[in-house]
Design a protein around this motif. Sequence first.
Motif, PDB file in Angstrom:
ATOM      1  N   SER A 100      37.183  62.584  16.859  1.00  0.00           N
ATOM      2  CA  SER A 100      35.868  62.643  17.193  1.00  0.00           C
ATOM      3  C   SER A 100      35.118  62.629  14.978  1.00  0.00           C
ATOM      4  N   GLY A 101      33.988  61.672  15.175  1.00  0.00           N
ATOM      5  CA  GLY A 101      33.530  61.695  13.957  1.00  0.00           C
ATOM      6  C   GLY A 101      32.490  63.236  14.061  1.00  0.00           C
ATOM      7  N   THR A 102      31.712  62.460  13.150  1.00  0.00           N
ATOM      8  CA  THR A 102      30.509  64.053  13.145  1.00  0.00           C
ATOM      9  C   THR A 102      29.316  63.348  13.013  1.00  0.00           C
ATOM     10  N   PRO A 103      28.550  63.543  15.051  1.00  0.00           N
ATOM     11  CA  PRO A 103      27.759  62.918  15.501  1.00  0.00           C
ATOM     12  C   PRO A 103      26.193  63.290  14.726  1.00  0.00           C
ATOM     13  N   PRO A 104      25.864  62.140  14.675  1.00  0.00           N
ATOM     14  CA  PRO A 104      24.055  62.445  14.197  1.00  0.00           C
ATOM     15  C   PRO A 104      22.854  63.749  14.875  1.00  0.00           C
ATOM     16  N   TYR A 105      24.202  63.840  15.939  1.00  0.00           N
ATOM     17  CA  TYR A 105      22.867  64.680  17.023  1.00  0.00           C
ATOM     18  C   TYR A 105      24.147  64.854  18.408  1.00  0.00           C
ATOM     19  N   PRO A 141      25.199  46.951   5.903  1.00  0.00           N
ATOM     20  CA  PRO A 141      24.650  47.615   4.586  1.00  0.00           C
ATOM     21  C   PRO A 141      25.556  48.521   5.294  1.00  0.00           C
ATOM     22  N   ALA A 142      25.336  49.701   3.743  1.00  0.00           N
ATOM     23  CA  ALA A 142      24.912  51.320   3.991  1.00  0.00           C
ATOM     24  C   ALA A 142      24.392  51.330   4.681  1.00  0.00           C
ATOM     25  N   THR A 143      23.352  50.857   5.781  1.00  0.00           N
ATOM     26  CA  THR A 143      22.515  51.750   6.680  1.00  0.00           C
ATOM     27  C   THR A 143      22.587  51.397   8.225  1.00  0.00           C
ATOM     28  N   ALA A 144      24.079  51.471   8.381  1.00  0.00           N
ATOM     29  CA  ALA A 144      23.812  51.121   9.332  1.00  0.00           C
ATOM     30  C   ALA A 144      24.895  51.817   9.874  1.00  0.00           C
ATOM     31  N   ILE A 145      24.418  52.577  10.045  1.00  0.00           N
ATOM     32  CA  ILE A 145      25.014  53.829  10.742  1.00  0.00           C
ATOM     33  C   ILE A 145      24.460  54.293  11.943  1.00  0.00           C
ATOM     34  N   ASP A 146      24.496  54.761  13.159  1.00  0.00           N
ATOM     35  CA  ASP A 146      23.651  55.500  13.751  1.00  0.00           C
ATOM     36  C   ASP A 146      22.170  55.091  14.021  1.00  0.00           C
ATOM     37  N   THR A 147      22.005  53.703  13.857  1.00  0.00           N
ATOM     38  CA  THR A 147      21.149  52.981  14.232  1.00  0.00           C
ATOM     39  C   THR A 147      20.859  53.063  15.730  1.00  0.00           C
ATOM     40  N   ALA A 148      19.464  52.734  15.620  1.00  0.00           N
ATOM     41  CA  ALA A 148      19.087  52.789  17.486  1.00  0.00           C
ATOM     42  C   ALA A 148      19.342  51.940  18.653  1.00  0.00           C
ATOM     43  N   GLU A 149      20.573  50.574  18.403  1.00  0.00           N
ATOM     44  CA  GLU A 149      21.253  49.927  18.914  1.00  0.00           C
ATOM     45  C   GLU A 149      22.184  50.466  19.147  1.00  0.00           C
ATOM     46  N   ALA A 171      30.650  47.849  17.441  1.00  0.00           N
ATOM     47  CA  ALA A 171      29.230  49.124  16.990  1.00  0.00           C
ATOM     48  C   ALA A 171      30.070  49.853  15.931  1.00  0.00           C
ATOM     49  N   VAL A 172      31.486  49.965  16.114  1.00  0.00           N
ATOM     50  CA  VAL A 172      32.241  50.947  15.217  1.00  0.00           C
ATOM     51  C   VAL A 172      33.133  50.201  14.369  1.00  0.00           C
ATOM     52  N   GLY A 173      33.533  49.095  14.609  1.00  0.00           N
ATOM     53  CA  GLY A 173      33.304  48.013  12.950  1.00  0.00           C
ATOM     54  C   GLY A 173      32.243  48.118  12.164  1.00  0.00           C
ATOM     55  N   THR A 174      31.066  48.223  12.905  1.00  0.00           N
ATOM     56  CA  THR A 174      30.250  47.570  11.911  1.00  0.00           C
ATOM     57  C   THR A 174      30.174  49.461  11.107  1.00  0.00           C
ATOM     58  N   GLU A 175      30.068  50.437  11.783  1.00  0.00           N
ATOM     59  CA  GLU A 175      29.843  51.683  11.229  1.00  0.00           C
ATOM     60  C   GLU A 175      31.051  51.645   9.820  1.00  0.00           C
ATOM     61  N   VAL A 176      32.589  50.892  10.418  1.00  0.00           N
ATOM     62  CA  VAL A 176      32.950  51.096   9.432  1.00  0.00           C
ATOM     63  C   VAL A 176      32.855  50.617   8.145  1.00  0.00           C
ATOM     64  N   TRP A 189      36.156  61.132  10.414  1.00  0.00           N
ATOM     65  CA  TRP A 189      36.143  61.582   9.069  1.00  0.00           C
ATOM     66  C   TRP A 189      35.434  61.497   7.930  1.00  0.00           C
ATOM     67  N   THR A 190      34.820  60.043   8.209  1.00  0.00           N
ATOM     68  CA  THR A 190      33.926  59.860   6.882  1.00  0.00           C
ATOM     69  C   THR A 190      33.097  60.428   7.194  1.00  0.00           C
ATOM     70  N   GLY A 191      32.452  61.421   7.020  1.00  0.00           N
ATOM     71  CA  GLY A 191      30.542  61.643   7.257  1.00  0.00           C
ATOM     72  C   GLY A 191      30.086  61.701   8.842  1.00  0.00           C
ATOM     73  N   VAL A 192      28.919  61.790   8.784  1.00  0.00           N
ATOM     74  CA  VAL A 192      28.180  61.247  10.062  1.00  0.00           C
ATOM     75  C   VAL A 192      27.964  60.101  10.510  1.00  0.00           C
ATOM     76  N   ALA A 193      28.492  59.600  11.767  1.00  0.00           N
ATOM     77  CA  ALA A 193      28.605  58.192  12.664  1.00  0.00           C
ATOM     78  C   ALA A 193      28.413  58.567  14.263  1.00  0.00           C
ATOM     79  N   THR A 194      28.355  57.473  14.624  1.00  0.00           N
ATOM     80  CA  THR A 194      28.105  57.234  16.198  1.00  0.00           C
ATOM     81  C   THR A 194      29.223  57.908  17.298  1.00  0.00           C
ATOM     82  N   VAL A 195      29.305  58.718  17.380  1.00  0.00           N
ATOM     83  CA  VAL A 195      30.758  59.535  18.346  1.00  0.00           C
ATOM     84  C   VAL A 195      29.969  58.859  20.405  1.00  0.00           C
ATOM     85  N   PHE A 196      30.980  57.922  20.840  1.00  0.00           N
ATOM     86  CA  PHE A 196      31.181  57.353  21.787  1.00  0.00           C
ATOM     87  C   PHE A 196      31.872  58.040  22.608  1.00  0.00           C
TER      88      PHE A 196
END
Length: 974
Positions: A380-385, A325-333, A89-94, A61-68
């Motif tokens: 669910s969040g909003t998946p990047p793809y 950092p704010a960029t730690a969302i939808d990382t390769a890892e 990983a989820v905690g990092t994106e929070v 509910w907060t925009g794009v995030a990794t959806v497991f």
Amino acid sequence: MDHHSPEPDRAAAPRVSPVDLLGRLTLDEKIALLHQHAPAVDRLGLRPYTTGTECLHGLSWTGVATVFPQPVGLASTWDVDLLARVGRAVGTEVRAKHAEDPSIGLNVWAPVVNTLRHPLWGRNEEGYSEDPDLTAALATGYCQGLRGEDPDVWLTVPTLKHYLGYGNETDRSATSSHLPPQSLREYELPAFQGPLAAGVVGAVMPSYNLVNGRPNHVATELLDELRTWADGSVAVVSDAQAPSSLVDVERFFPDHVTSHAAALRAGIDSFTDNSQDVRPTIERITAALGAGLVDEADIDRAVLRLLELRDRTGELSGADPYRVPATAIDTAEHRALAREASTRGVVLLANDGGALPLGEPTSIAVVGPFAAHVVHDWYSGTPPYVVTLADALAERYPDAEVRVATGADRVALFSRTHQRYLAATPTGDAVTATSVTVDATSQFDVTDWGHGVLSLRSVATGAYLSGQSWIQRADADRIGGWVVQETYSARTQPDGSVSLLHIGSGKWLRIQNGTHLLVADGTEATAERFSLETLVSGSDDVARACAGADAVLVAVGNDPHVAGRETEDRPDLLLGATAATAWSSASAAHDRPILVIVSSYPYAVQDEAAQAGAVVWSSHAGQELGHGLVDVLSGDVNPSGRIAQTWWRRVEDAGDLLDYDVTGAGGQGGQTYRYAEADPLYGLGHGLGYSEIAYRRLELSAGSVAAPAPTFGHTPARDAEAPGTDLTATVTVENTGDRPVDELVAVYSHAPQDLTVRAPRRRLLAWTRVEVAPHSTLDVRLPLPLGALAVWDVAATAPDRTALVATPGAYVVQPGAYVVASGPSVTEAALTAPLTVTGPEPAVLRPGTLPAAAFHSYRSLVTSARERTLGSCIEVHPAHEAGWAQYGRIALDGARVVRILVARRWLPASSAPRVRLTAGGTGWAPLTEWADVTSTEQYDWQELRLELLSPPAGPVDLRVEIEGAARVAELIFD
């Protein structure tokens, strides 16, 4: 994680401690902090704070995030470490979202640890397993990741949901879950105890329902008990609008001031009520304080817990060892982890036809509703793809022909009144009856999700027909929303025409005169009559796609917003109509179609499985669903998923959705793999691979062991390190194939059925995952905690005469001849070994005071609330006129008189309320005469003094027999 700073940022000393800060707050400021949306206290440097960031399987509910994958899919990995990595990983994106927007709080509302008792529960997708111990272990892993690794500062603060006995959406805020002592202690509580005892949980959310006649938001004893399981502070946050529901829905209190006061005293710390409007909560708590219903100490206690919750994340000290950092969302890892979790959650349920792995086909038909479809659920969040099954097949097999057919019927709808076809506008902002011909704008693909619930997708816009406003549009990219706007129901009229009901609004579709807009504001009498013209049959389309294909995959399942979701239980275990038709068509066109089920829950697919070359299941696995499935289908990865929930052959085998007594002590039959007698289609732990694992030997370190001492208090006797419990099982497995195997090795107990206290027929004792190399043998050693054999015996200790309801009892391992088993699943015991447990005879209860709710078995009774927020009693089930509760092994020790505390249930009954005692062994004889209950109020307790007719000399079984509207709280023997 690469986002963890090598040099933790720590303040030299906290700016202010929670206790110090509490002392600086004014009373008005403290009351305001009790709401979910706590306002800022600028003079003390406290910023606005909101409890509850949703991250069930990814940040929501907060925009794009990794959806497991959904939790039920994560659970099929049986891998605590994987759950911890996903949680991290989820905690990092929070934290990343929090860095971008500080209003996004670090108190997260996850995981859900309600056991998956019944597969019809609408929120099945949110839980892990029907086994409470497996649930506890997986939830602990996820919480460890969410909590982070720093010893002092938490990455996020996890919240366990939903406490307690919650597993139905039907009337969820009004139904009471009847939990007799054994079901409460053995089945419901352990899933919450594990994560709390591990120290990785900082909050708990009560559920909407009642337990034993009392709303969970005022269940003082249950809330007090959960706090004893954790070393540190535990905040209790209410579910949304639950405080007001105590009056508005449950009608348990006469007004909101009284109910809010009761909730605060019972242990609710944060009131999630009236959305962001803090005013009603402040007014109600302030009024309760003025009326003397609460005092400032009650407020201080709650506020301190909330400040301690905030302090755990470093908010009060300024410490931030994570520096996300704010960029730690939808990382390769995170993308790689999402794919790993999706792949490892895939379960190969059957492969009798040897249709898998696919090998290298030159033509593949992928058909059914999930052939090229990935869906969201409510959390669910909003998946990047997203990667669909068809996408992944085309990527994996670039030289193969991949044919796709969804199985939907393509139709045109012709208005008989306006003599025009419905057509979507180019932008999809409206649907009008304006087309005189059938073209792309006037074509819709119709999917029947079951029981006549339809979705219509515009061929021109590629979007769903939707009723977000009364004007119907064709621009929805998915089915979703709290109130789903993209589903319809069709009714065929006597003249053969069809009318459409918009389910979300309950309004019938009609066409406006003048504008010709399709709107939802009619009744059935005014609804538009359409001629439905089928342009392409979904069944025929599937048959064409399958004709001559080397491999046929039929991808079916559920949409998580339709026919089974929060607020809506499933009606049955059957595939939806479009899915069933697609399967029938494909199985007629191909001799070994592969059934691919993508769903939030099990299905009863015995007949389909018998026709299939193979059956594969995945949860809705998020953005990497397609890759996860094809990694397994292709054979690139050996399937390692194992189901964590029974798949029943028939819905009747699962038991009654509203019956929470899983043990069957009430005579209705047991539930779950532990207690049910029915033979499942696929049992707990089932899952196949592409390399055969043979179970060669099971050896116990001892064939006879002494039962450990009873465990009194709140923690089940499951500690493998406890004295006298150093039993181990060694399971020898052999990989006879050419592939390495990630095998689940589990050990189960089979309890004798002649034990004094009913025990589970089967029970998971221990499990681990091991790597077994090709053509090799491995000895797997598993410590077996004898406490896992324990049952809750209410006769194991004397009750406290001064307590209102503290249920007597202890976790007791009963002596007897057990069997330890291991094999591919709980129902496939490839190996067994006898285990004799020695110990004293079962305890005899010598009561002074016997709480009526401390029974061993019963008929036609329920447990109810003795007082509004404290104590328990028993009463006849509203659907019956009489019932009884039985208490085993009671020694009356010369008692001549029994005093029975009784009241009258508010709900009237046809017969006069009365009670008596009987005693028995082989037969039942009166121990007292019938006594009438004269009390007229449910909380107006009176004492009946009855002489015992012929006091038995030795231990006996007692029954309290009740007729009519009597309530019984306790028996006192003199």
